[in-house]
Design a protein around this motif. Structure first.
Motif, PDB file in Angstrom:
ATOM      1  N   LEU A 192       0.842  -1.190   0.000  1.00 13.03           N
ATOM      2  CA  LEU A 192       0.000   0.000   0.000  1.00 13.03           C
ATOM      3  C   LEU A 192       0.884   1.250   0.000  1.00 13.03           C
ATOM      4  O   LEU A 192       1.793   1.377   0.819  1.00 13.03           O
ATOM      5  CB  LEU A 192      -0.904   0.012   1.239  1.00 13.03           C
ATOM      6  N   TYR A 193       0.638   2.162  -0.923  1.00 15.13           N
ATOM      7  CA  TYR A 193       1.373   3.431  -0.974  1.00 15.13           C
ATOM      8  C   TYR A 193       0.388   4.569  -1.171  1.00 15.13           C
ATOM      9  O   TYR A 193      -0.387   4.568  -2.130  1.00 15.13           O
ATOM     10  CB  TYR A 193       2.414   3.438  -2.109  1.00 15.13           C
ATOM     11  N   ILE A 194       0.391   5.516  -0.240  1.00 13.05           N
ATOM     12  CA  ILE A 194      -0.456   6.699  -0.359  1.00 13.05           C
ATOM     13  C   ILE A 194       0.302   7.707  -1.228  1.00 13.05           C
ATOM     14  O   ILE A 194       1.400   8.137  -0.880  1.00 13.05           O
ATOM     15  CB  ILE A 194      -0.773   7.297   1.037  1.00 13.05           C
ATOM     16  N   ASP A 195      -0.278   8.051  -2.340  1.00 10.53           N
ATOM     17  CA  ASP A 195       0.409   8.815  -3.390  1.00 10.53           C
ATOM     18  C   ASP A 195       0.734  10.258  -2.970  1.00 10.53           C
ATOM     19  O   ASP A 195      -0.152  11.098  -2.851  1.00 10.53           O
ATOM     20  CB  ASP A 195      -0.471   8.823  -4.644  1.00 10.53           C
ATOM     21  N   LEU A 230       8.981   2.883 -11.346  1.00  7.40           N
ATOM     22  CA  LEU A 230       8.434   2.794  -9.983  1.00  7.40           C
ATOM     23  C   LEU A 230       7.230   3.713  -9.782  1.00  7.40           C
ATOM     24  O   LEU A 230       6.474   3.560  -8.824  1.00  7.40           O
ATOM     25  CB  LEU A 230       9.518   3.153  -8.948  1.00  7.40           C
ATOM     26  N   PHE A 231       7.076   4.693 -10.650  1.00  7.22           N
ATOM     27  CA  PHE A 231       6.038   5.724 -10.478  1.00  7.22           C
ATOM     28  C   PHE A 231       4.835   5.514 -11.398  1.00  7.22           C
ATOM     29  O   PHE A 231       3.969   6.383 -11.478  1.00  7.22           O
ATOM     30  CB  PHE A 231       6.651   7.108 -10.718  1.00  7.22           C
ATOM     31  N   LYS A 232       4.804   4.367 -12.069  1.00  5.30           N
ATOM     32  CA  LYS A 232       3.706   4.097 -13.005  1.00  5.30           C
ATOM     33  C   LYS A 232       2.361   4.148 -12.261  1.00  5.30           C
ATOM     34  O   LYS A 232       2.176   3.536 -11.231  1.00  5.30           O
ATOM     35  CB  LYS A 232       3.905   2.735 -13.659  1.00  5.30           C
ATOM     36  N   GLY A 233       1.436   4.931 -12.813  1.00  3.80           N
ATOM     37  CA  GLY A 233       0.100   5.025 -12.237  1.00  3.80           C
ATOM     38  C   GLY A 233      -0.043   6.058 -11.136  1.00  3.80           C
ATOM     39  O   GLY A 233      -1.152   6.310 -10.652  1.00  3.80           O
ATOM     40  N   LEU A 234       1.065   6.662 -10.722  1.00  2.00           N
ATOM     41  CA  LEU A 234       1.021   7.688  -9.671  1.00  2.00           C
ATOM     42  C   LEU A 234       0.891   9.082 -10.308  1.00  2.00           C
ATOM     43  O   LEU A 234       1.084   9.246 -11.513  1.00  2.00           O
ATOM     44  CB  LEU A 234       2.279   7.614  -8.801  1.00  2.00           C
ATOM     45  N   ALA A 235       0.589  10.068  -9.477  1.00  2.00           N
ATOM     46  CA  ALA A 235       0.326  11.428  -9.984  1.00  2.00           C
ATOM     47  C   ALA A 235       1.480  11.975 -10.823  1.00  2.00           C
ATOM     48  O   ALA A 235       1.272  12.606 -11.860  1.00  2.00           O
ATOM     49  CB  ALA A 235       0.037  12.363  -8.806  1.00  2.00           C
ATOM     50  N   GLU A 251       5.440  14.533 -14.945  1.00  2.00           N
ATOM     51  CA  GLU A 251       6.836  14.571 -15.393  1.00  2.00           C
ATOM     52  C   GLU A 251       6.968  14.086 -16.829  1.00  2.00           C
ATOM     53  O   GLU A 251       6.476  13.019 -17.182  1.00  2.00           O
ATOM     54  CB  GLU A 251       7.708  13.709 -14.462  1.00  2.00           C
ATOM     55  N   LYS A 252       7.633  14.887 -17.645  1.00  6.03           N
ATOM     56  CA  LYS A 252       7.828  14.516 -19.058  1.00  6.03           C
ATOM     57  C   LYS A 252       9.293  14.148 -19.353  1.00  6.03           C
ATOM     58  O   LYS A 252       9.572  13.423 -20.291  1.00  6.03           O
ATOM     59  CB  LYS A 252       7.410  15.680 -19.968  1.00  6.03           C
ATOM     60  N   GLU A 253      10.218  14.679 -18.558  1.00  4.59           N
ATOM     61  CA  GLU A 253      11.647  14.539 -18.872  1.00  4.59           C
ATOM     62  C   GLU A 253      12.282  13.278 -18.266  1.00  4.59           C
ATOM     63  O   GLU A 253      13.019  12.565 -18.921  1.00  4.59           O
ATOM     64  CB  GLU A 253      12.417  15.772 -18.348  1.00  4.59           C
ATOM     65  N   TRP A 254      12.046  13.050 -16.961  1.00  6.51           N
ATOM     66  CA  TRP A 254      12.685  11.961 -16.213  1.00  6.51           C
ATOM     67  C   TRP A 254      14.212  11.977 -16.361  1.00  6.51           C
ATOM     68  O   TRP A 254      14.843  10.979 -16.702  1.00  6.51           O
ATOM     69  CB  TRP A 254      12.112  10.598 -16.608  1.00  6.51           C
ATOM     70  N   THR A 255      14.772  13.144 -16.121  1.00  2.00           N
ATOM     71  CA  THR A 255      16.234  13.287 -16.166  1.00  2.00           C
ATOM     72  C   THR A 255      16.857  12.560 -14.972  1.00  2.00           C
ATOM     73  O   THR A 255      16.371  12.671 -13.854  1.00  2.00           O
ATOM     74  CB  THR A 255      16.620  14.779 -16.109  1.00  2.00           C
ATOM     75  N   GLU A 256      17.913  11.835 -15.249  1.00  2.00           N
ATOM     76  CA  GLU A 256      18.591  11.077 -14.192  1.00  2.00           C
ATOM     77  C   GLU A 256      19.727  11.918 -13.601  1.00  2.00           C
ATOM     78  O   GLU A 256      20.549  12.466 -14.337  1.00  2.00           O
ATOM     79  CB  GLU A 256      19.151   9.781 -14.790  1.00  2.00           C
ATOM     80  N   TYR A 257      19.747  12.031 -12.279  1.00  2.00           N
ATOM     81  CA  TYR A 257      20.799  12.773 -11.583  1.00  2.00           C
ATOM     82  C   TYR A 257      21.519  11.860 -10.594  1.00  2.00           C
ATOM     83  O   TYR A 257      20.915  10.933 -10.060  1.00  2.00           O
ATOM     84  CB  TYR A 257      20.208  13.955 -10.790  1.00  2.00           C
ATOM     85  N   PRO A 258      22.799  12.138 -10.331  1.00  2.00           N
ATOM     86  CA  PRO A 258      23.479  11.402  -9.255  1.00  2.00           C
ATOM     87  C   PRO A 258      22.951  11.891  -7.898  1.00  2.00           C
ATOM     88  O   PRO A 258      22.807  13.093  -7.683  1.00  2.00           O
ATOM     89  CB  PRO A 258      24.953  11.779  -9.440  1.00  2.00           C
ATOM     90  N   VAL A 259      22.633  10.956  -7.010  1.00  2.00           N
ATOM     91  CA  VAL A 259      22.029  11.306  -5.723  1.00  2.00           C
ATOM     92  C   VAL A 259      22.923  10.868  -4.565  1.00  2.00           C
ATOM     93  O   VAL A 259      23.336   9.701  -4.487  1.00  2.00           O
ATOM     94  CB  VAL A 259      20.635  10.649  -5.562  1.00  2.00           C
ATOM     95  N   LEU A 260      23.225  11.797  -3.663  1.00  2.00           N
ATOM     96  CA  LEU A 260      23.936  11.495  -2.420  1.00  2.00           C
ATOM     97  C   LEU A 260      22.909  11.504  -1.291  1.00  2.00           C
ATOM     98  O   LEU A 260      22.228  12.498  -1.072  1.00  2.00           O
ATOM     99  CB  LEU A 260      25.018  12.546  -2.139  1.00  2.00           C
TER     100      LEU A 260
END
Length: 359
Positions: free
Chosen positions: A22-25, A68-73, A78-87
C-alpha cells in the motif's frame, strides 16, 4: 479483493512499489518541490510521519526510476525523467554519540557514498570530503548532484538540554554541512528533513538560501495521511476494520478520527492522520495508542525538565508565528518543541491578532 500489504517498518519507496505494498500517493508534492523556486528545501515533521519514505521517494525520482512511479500522480506530470546522481545521508544513526563517535559515523556515511561513485579521497575532515564528493561526482557524471539529508538534527536532539555538548556537536555538524553553499552551482536539489529547527546561523553556517516549507499551505499534506486520502485510497481498509469491530463504516471513521486525526502543520490545513497509527490500526484491526506507545523521545522529557513543564499544563496555548521559528538551541519556551514533535497541534488562527491556538 485481497488487500495490499501494509509497509510497516518499510521506509524504502522502491521496495514498497516493487512489492506492490500500500502506498499513499505523495508524488504530486515531489514534483512541485523539485520544480519550484530555489533548490535548498527544509521540512520539519514529527517522528514516524513518513519523512524517511519521502526522502527515499525523492531519491527514486531524481535517479529517473520512472517504472516505480507508473500510475502515480507524477507519472502524468513529469515529461523529462532526467537522471541525476544522488547522495543520500541518513543521520539517524548518529544519535546518542560523543564527538569522536559522531566523527566516525560521518566517516562511515561519507565512505558509503564515495564507494557508490568509486571516488577516492585522502582528506580526513568531513567538510573537505563532502566538498570533494560533490565536485568529483559532478565532474564524473557531467550532471548536477542531488543531496538528500534525512534526520539532519538527530545527532543534536539528545543533547539539546546540555549546552556544552550541544555546542561541540553543533560545531561538528555545521562543519559537515558547510560545503553545501560553496558547491551550489554543482547542485540540482538539496533536501533536509528533521523534527526541529536548529537555527540556520549555527547549523547551516550561512546557508541562508534554504526554503523552510514546514508551514507552507501548499505542503500541509506532504507527510501523514489526509482525511481525503483516508476516505479514497484506504476506503476498503475502513470497511474491513468496521466489519472486524462489528460497527458501521461511519462509526469506524469516527473512531479513527477521534484517535489519529487532528494534526495541522499550518492554518488552514487539511485534517492529517498519523500514518504510523493508521497502518498499525488497519494491520492489527483494532484501535490502539500506536504512535504514543512507540516511545516518548528522551530529548523532550529532558527539555520539559529544563523548562519545568508538567504534562498536565500542556495545551490551550496561543503563539505568534515567530514562536515556531525559534531556534531549538535558544528557545525561551518549550511550545515550539512540543509542536514540532507532534504533541500539540494548530487548532485555530486569529487573523486580526495573528495568533495561533495550539492544543
Amino acid at each position: 479483493m485481497a488487500r495490499k500489504l501494509y509497509p510497516l517498518g518499510i521506509q524504502t519507496f522502491s521496495e514498497i512499489r516493487t512489492n506492490d505494498n500500500l502506498y499513499i500517493d505523495k508524488t504530486a508534492y515531489i514534483y512541485r518541490m523539485a520544480n519550484t523556486d530555489g533548490k535548498f528545501i527544509f521540512l520539519s515533521r514529527p517522528r514516524r510521519f513518513g519523512k524517511s519514505l519521502l526522502v527515499s521517494t525523492l531519491q527514486s525520482y531524481f535517479e529517473g526510476r520512472k517504472e516505480l512511479f507508473k500510475g502515480l500522480a507524477i507519472d502524468r506530470l513529469e515529461k523529462e525523467w532526467t537522471e541525476y546522481p544522488v547522495l543520500h545521508f541518513d543521520l539517524s544513526g548518529g544519535k546518542h554519540q560523543e564527538e569522536d563517535q559522531l566523527n566516525r559515523y560521518l566517516d562511515y556515511i561519507l565512505k558509503y557514498n564515495e564507494h557508490r561513485f568509486d571516488i577516492k579521497c585522502d582528506a580526513v575532515d568531513a567538510n573537505v570530503r563532502l566538498a570533494n564528493l560533490i565536485s568529483s561526482v559532478y565532474n564524473k557524471t557531467g550532471k548536477q548532484v542531488v543531496v538528500l539529508i534525512d534526520e539532519y538534527d538527530a545527532p543534536l536532539l539528545d543533547v539539546a538540554h546540555q549546552d556544552k555538548r550541544l555546542e561541540s556537536l553543533r560545531y561538528l555538524m555545521r562543519n559537515f554541512y558547510s560545503p553545501l553553499k560553496q558547491c551550489e552551482p554543482m547542485l540540482r536539489f538539496v533536501f533536509l528533513t528533521g523534527i526541529t529547527k536548529f537555527s540556520q546561523l549555527s547549523i547551516f553556517s550561512e546557508l541562508n538560501n534554504i526554503t523552510n516549507i514546514s508551514m507552507d499551505e501548499a505542503y500541509a499534506g506532504i507527510c501523514g495521511i489526509t482525511k481525503e486520502e483516508l476516505l479514497t485510497q484506504m476506503s476498503d481498509d475502513i470497511d474491513r476494520l468496521a466489519a472486524k469491530m462489528s460497527i458501521t463504516r461511519e462509526e469506524a471513521i469516527l473512531q479513527l478520527t477521534d484517535n489519529y486525526d487532528g494534526y495541522h502543520f499550518t492554518y488552514p490545513s487539511p485534517d492529517i492522520f498519523n500514518p504510523y497509527s493508521l497502518l498499525n490500526c488497519f494491520s492489527k484491526e483494532k484501535i490502539g495508542a500506536y504512535w504514543f506507545g512507540s516511545g516518548t523521545p528522551t530529548f523532550l522529557i529532558e527539555m520539559m525538565r529544563k523548562f519545568k513543564v508538567l504534562p498536565s499544563s500542556i495545551g490551550n496555548i496561543h503563539a505568534k508565528l515567530s514562536s515556531f521559528d525559534a531556534p531549538t538551541e535558544n528557545m525561551t519556551s518549550i511550545i515550539p518543541l512540543l509542536y514540532q514533535s507532534g504533541y500539540i497541534t494548530i487548532k485555530d488562527y486569529d487573523k486580526e491578532l495573528k495568533l495561533y491556538k495550539l492544543d
